[in-house]
Design a protein around this motif. Structure first.
Motif, PDB file in Angstrom:
ATOM      1  N   THR A 263       0.843  -1.182   0.000  1.00  0.00           N
ATOM      2  CA  THR A 263       0.000   0.000   0.000  1.00  0.00           C
ATOM      3  C   THR A 263       0.884   1.239   0.000  1.00  0.00           C
ATOM      4  O   THR A 263       2.080   1.176   0.345  1.00  0.00           O
ATOM      5  CB  THR A 263      -0.937   0.052   1.227  1.00  0.00           C
ATOM      6  OG1 THR A 263      -0.138   0.042   2.422  1.00  0.00           O
ATOM      7  CG2 THR A 263      -1.908  -1.110   1.220  1.00  0.00           C
ATOM      8  N   ASP A 267      -1.001   9.430  -3.438  1.00  0.00           N
ATOM      9  CA  ASP A 267      -2.059   9.289  -4.434  1.00  0.00           C
ATOM     10  C   ASP A 267      -1.418   9.120  -5.813  1.00  0.00           C
ATOM     11  O   ASP A 267      -0.636   9.971  -6.236  1.00  0.00           O
ATOM     12  CB  ASP A 267      -2.930  10.556  -4.420  1.00  0.00           C
ATOM     13  CG  ASP A 267      -4.184  10.433  -5.269  1.00  0.00           C
ATOM     14  OD1 ASP A 267      -4.170   9.693  -6.279  1.00  0.00           O
ATOM     15  OD2 ASP A 267      -5.170  11.121  -4.940  1.00  0.00           O
ATOM     16  N   GLN A 298     -11.832   5.235 -10.917  1.00  0.00           N
ATOM     17  CA  GLN A 298     -10.477   4.777 -10.625  1.00  0.00           C
ATOM     18  C   GLN A 298      -9.460   5.426 -11.559  1.00  0.00           C
ATOM     19  O   GLN A 298      -9.776   5.816 -12.684  1.00  0.00           O
ATOM     20  CB  GLN A 298     -10.368   3.261 -10.796  1.00  0.00           C
ATOM     21  CG  GLN A 298     -11.094   2.432  -9.763  1.00  0.00           C
ATOM     22  CD  GLN A 298     -10.826   0.958  -9.984  1.00  0.00           C
ATOM     23  OE1 GLN A 298     -10.668   0.488 -11.106  1.00  0.00           O
ATOM     24  NE2 GLN A 298     -10.755   0.207  -8.885  1.00  0.00           N
ATOM     25  N   HIS A 317      -5.825   4.131  -7.782  1.00  0.00           N
ATOM     26  CA  HIS A 317      -6.503   5.158  -6.985  1.00  0.00           C
ATOM     27  C   HIS A 317      -7.995   4.856  -6.963  1.00  0.00           C
ATOM     28  O   HIS A 317      -8.624   4.661  -8.008  1.00  0.00           O
ATOM     29  CB  HIS A 317      -6.291   6.555  -7.581  1.00  0.00           C
ATOM     30  CG  HIS A 317      -7.234   7.567  -6.983  1.00  0.00           C
ATOM     31  ND1 HIS A 317      -8.475   7.844  -7.532  1.00  0.00           N
ATOM     32  CD2 HIS A 317      -7.140   8.327  -5.861  1.00  0.00           C
ATOM     33  CE1 HIS A 317      -9.096   8.744  -6.783  1.00  0.00           C
ATOM     34  NE2 HIS A 317      -8.309   9.043  -5.771  1.00  0.00           N
ATOM     35  N   GLU A 318      -8.558   4.808  -5.751  1.00  0.00           N
ATOM     36  CA  GLU A 318     -10.003   4.708  -5.582  1.00  0.00           C
ATOM     37  C   GLU A 318     -10.438   5.811  -4.634  1.00  0.00           C
ATOM     38  O   GLU A 318      -9.787   6.037  -3.599  1.00  0.00           O
ATOM     39  CB  GLU A 318     -10.392   3.337  -5.023  1.00  0.00           C
ATOM     40  CG  GLU A 318     -10.179   2.199  -6.007  1.00  0.00           C
ATOM     41  CD  GLU A 318     -10.599   0.858  -5.441  1.00  0.00           C
ATOM     42  OE1 GLU A 318     -11.383   0.176  -6.100  1.00  0.00           O
ATOM     43  OE2 GLU A 318     -10.122   0.528  -4.343  1.00  0.00           O
ATOM     44  N   ARG A 321     -10.199   6.592  -0.209  1.00  0.00           N
ATOM     45  CA  ARG A 321      -9.256   5.722   0.493  1.00  0.00           C
ATOM     46  C   ARG A 321      -8.117   6.531   1.092  1.00  0.00           C
ATOM     47  O   ARG A 321      -7.628   7.481   0.489  1.00  0.00           O
ATOM     48  CB  ARG A 321      -8.699   4.654  -0.445  1.00  0.00           C
ATOM     49  CG  ARG A 321      -9.773   3.730  -1.019  1.00  0.00           C
ATOM     50  CD  ARG A 321      -9.177   2.497  -1.599  1.00  0.00           C
ATOM     51  NE  ARG A 321      -8.366   1.750  -0.622  1.00  0.00           N
ATOM     52  CZ  ARG A 321      -8.178   0.450  -0.661  1.00  0.00           C
ATOM     53  NH1 ARG A 321      -8.755  -0.278  -1.609  1.00  0.00           N
ATOM     54  NH2 ARG A 321      -7.428  -0.153   0.233  1.00  0.00           N
ATOM     55  N   GLU A 323      -5.246   4.962   1.950  1.00  0.00           N
ATOM     56  CA  GLU A 323      -4.081   4.333   1.334  1.00  0.00           C
ATOM     57  C   GLU A 323      -4.524   3.644   0.052  1.00  0.00           C
ATOM     58  O   GLU A 323      -5.691   3.257  -0.106  1.00  0.00           O
ATOM     59  CB  GLU A 323      -3.437   3.323   2.296  1.00  0.00           C
ATOM     60  CG  GLU A 323      -2.838   3.968   3.539  1.00  0.00           C
ATOM     61  CD  GLU A 323      -1.966   3.007   4.326  1.00  0.00           C
ATOM     62  OE1 GLU A 323      -2.182   1.781   4.192  1.00  0.00           O
ATOM     63  OE2 GLU A 323      -1.075   3.474   5.057  1.00  0.00           O
ATOM     64  N   PHE A 324      -3.567   3.487  -0.869  1.00  0.00           N
ATOM     65  CA  PHE A 324      -3.894   2.965  -2.196  1.00  0.00           C
ATOM     66  C   PHE A 324      -3.122   1.667  -2.438  1.00  0.00           C
ATOM     67  O   PHE A 324      -1.988   1.498  -1.975  1.00  0.00           O
ATOM     68  CB  PHE A 324      -3.560   4.009  -3.268  1.00  0.00           C
ATOM     69  CG  PHE A 324      -4.224   5.324  -3.001  1.00  0.00           C
ATOM     70  CD1 PHE A 324      -5.559   5.527  -3.337  1.00  0.00           C
ATOM     71  CD2 PHE A 324      -3.530   6.368  -2.393  1.00  0.00           C
ATOM     72  CE1 PHE A 324      -6.181   6.738  -3.083  1.00  0.00           C
ATOM     73  CE2 PHE A 324      -4.137   7.577  -2.134  1.00  0.00           C
ATOM     74  CZ  PHE A 324      -5.477   7.769  -2.474  1.00  0.00           C
ATOM     75  N   GLU A 325      -3.770   0.765  -3.176  1.00  0.00           N
ATOM     76  CA  GLU A 325      -3.188  -0.555  -3.428  1.00  0.00           C
ATOM     77  C   GLU A 325      -2.043  -0.473  -4.442  1.00  0.00           C
ATOM     78  O   GLU A 325      -2.145   0.217  -5.453  1.00  0.00           O
ATOM     79  CB  GLU A 325      -4.267  -1.506  -3.956  1.00  0.00           C
ATOM     80  CG  GLU A 325      -5.357  -1.810  -2.944  1.00  0.00           C
ATOM     81  CD  GLU A 325      -6.415  -2.718  -3.518  1.00  0.00           C
ATOM     82  OE1 GLU A 325      -6.312  -3.082  -4.720  1.00  0.00           O
ATOM     83  OE2 GLU A 325      -7.355  -3.080  -2.776  1.00  0.00           O
TER      84      GLU A 325
END
Length: 378
Positions: A263, A267, A298, A317-318, A321, A323-325
């Motif tokens: 994670t 961004d 996204q 990016h979602e 959130r 934190e981002f995957e």
């Protein structure tokens, strides 16, 4: 509406800028665009590049309006293996937007009597414009890698009454037999500037190309050849073209399931939508291929090692959130490299594109900030 009125309308659509010189605009008036556009094509209209199919026989008004607008006209997809049709999204040859053509020709500033090498004949329109600008005492040598595209360009040029010397080959090697050149005009995206173009140019020659390192949009680059057979120059503005075929990035290796799930608090839109100066800094410091795609809410960002397509990273990016995957395949921490380079650019005071430049030597190329000697980045 007459052809002359349509041409004037196109020129009025081109925003004023220093590089869009009166000589170039006069050449556009003297060399109409329509003889170089096929009867059926895909138009990408306006800054938003809204796709529209244009058909001279079925809807002549729309065809003429598109041809004499500041729009890209796609003339080939899939290297000729596919058909021009609605939804075709792999363009491989086109008539560039007139404003972009005017920019590059303005930066090039060809003079009457000069010898010009063009890399990428395409439809032939720019070769015809160059022939007009250098006049009967000058020469234009234009190289096209695709034999089918070159054959149609030759027909277009003959119809328009222009007579450049046409060659079917990979333009990366230039054409030593017709050197030395006073100007080199490149109409395809370049990641690594071939030294042959410098070597085949006389001291004081100008080389103009779209530098497209694989991160964000491309950059116009204007180089001047030095007496010691090197070339120096600065990035002049926006310029995005289809990549030279021999410099296209490799296809990423499919996920084998052996990657790592991580994670990030950063961004990915910070990188995807970064300023041109940041894009140049990240390209110079990392050498990575970085692309992004907006998909509903996204933003998907990919980073890939251009020498090893089995090493890549996907960041998603979602909205909403904290934190981002991040998914990383391979042993190179690409996301860390990209973000470190971005924040390094921030620490320099966020310099703009016009403060960056490039030097090309027999050993390769390097990008620098402000000063060719002390500001070397890569």
């Amino acid at each position: 509406m007459s052809i002359g009125q349509r041409i004037d309308q196109t020129i009025r659509e081109i925003p004023p800028a220093a590089q869009r010189t009166p000589r170039v605009l006069d050449a556009m008036r003297a060399v109409p665009r329509h003889p170089f556009i096929p009867a059926y094509a895909q138009a990408l209209l306006g800054p938003a590049e809204i796709e529209r199919m244009i058909d001279l026989d079925a809807d002549p008004d729309t065809w003429w309006d598109a041809v004499y607008s500041d729009s890209v006209i796609v003339t080939q997809v899939d290297d000729g293996a596919g058909a021009i049709k609605p939804g075709a999204d792999t363009p491989t040859s086109s008539a560039s937007a007139p404003s972009t053509v005017a920019d590059l020709l303005g930066w090039l500033n060809p003079e009457p009597g000069q010898r010009v090498l063009e890399i990428g004949t395409g439809t032939g329109w720019t070769a015809a414009l160059l022939s007009h600008l250098v006049g009967e005492r000058g020469t234009v040598t234009s190289i096209e890698v695709d034999a089918t595209v070159a054959e149609q360009a030759a027909k277009n040029l003959a119809t328009a009454g222009a007579r450049p010397h046409l060659i079917v080959a990979d333009g990366a090697g230039g054409c030593a037999q017709r050197a030395p050149y006073d100007r080199v005009h490149v109409t395809c995206g370049i990641r690594d500037v071939p030294y042959a173009w410098v070597e085949q140019s006389r001291p004081g020659a100008v080389i103009v190309l779209p530098y497209c390192p694989g991160l964000g949009n491309g950059h116009g680059l204007r180089l001047v050849v030095m007496p010691d057979a090197t070339a120096h120059g600065r990035f002049t503005g926006f310029a995005a073209y289809m990549m030279m075929r021999s410099q296209r990035p490799p296809t990423p290796v499919r996920d084998d399931g052996g990657g790592r799930d991580l994670t990030t608090r950063i961004d990915p839109r910070t990188i995807a939508f970064a300023a041109p100066g940041a894009l140049l800094a990240m390209a110079a410091l990392t050498g990575l291929q970085v692309t992004y795609k907006q998909q509903d809410d996204q933003v998907l960002l990919w980073a890939m090692d251009q020498d090893d397509p089995g090493i890549w990273t996907l960041v998603v990016h979602e909205p909403g959130r904290a934190e981002f995957e991040v998914y990383e395949l391979g042993d190179r921490p690409l996301w860390d490299e990209v973000t470190d380079a971005y924040f390094r650019w921030v620490s320099w005071g966020e310099p703009g594109r016009d403060r960056f430049g490039m030097t090309v030597t027999p050993e390769g190329q390097r990008i620098w900030l402000d000063d060719p000697e002390r500001g070397r980045l890569a």
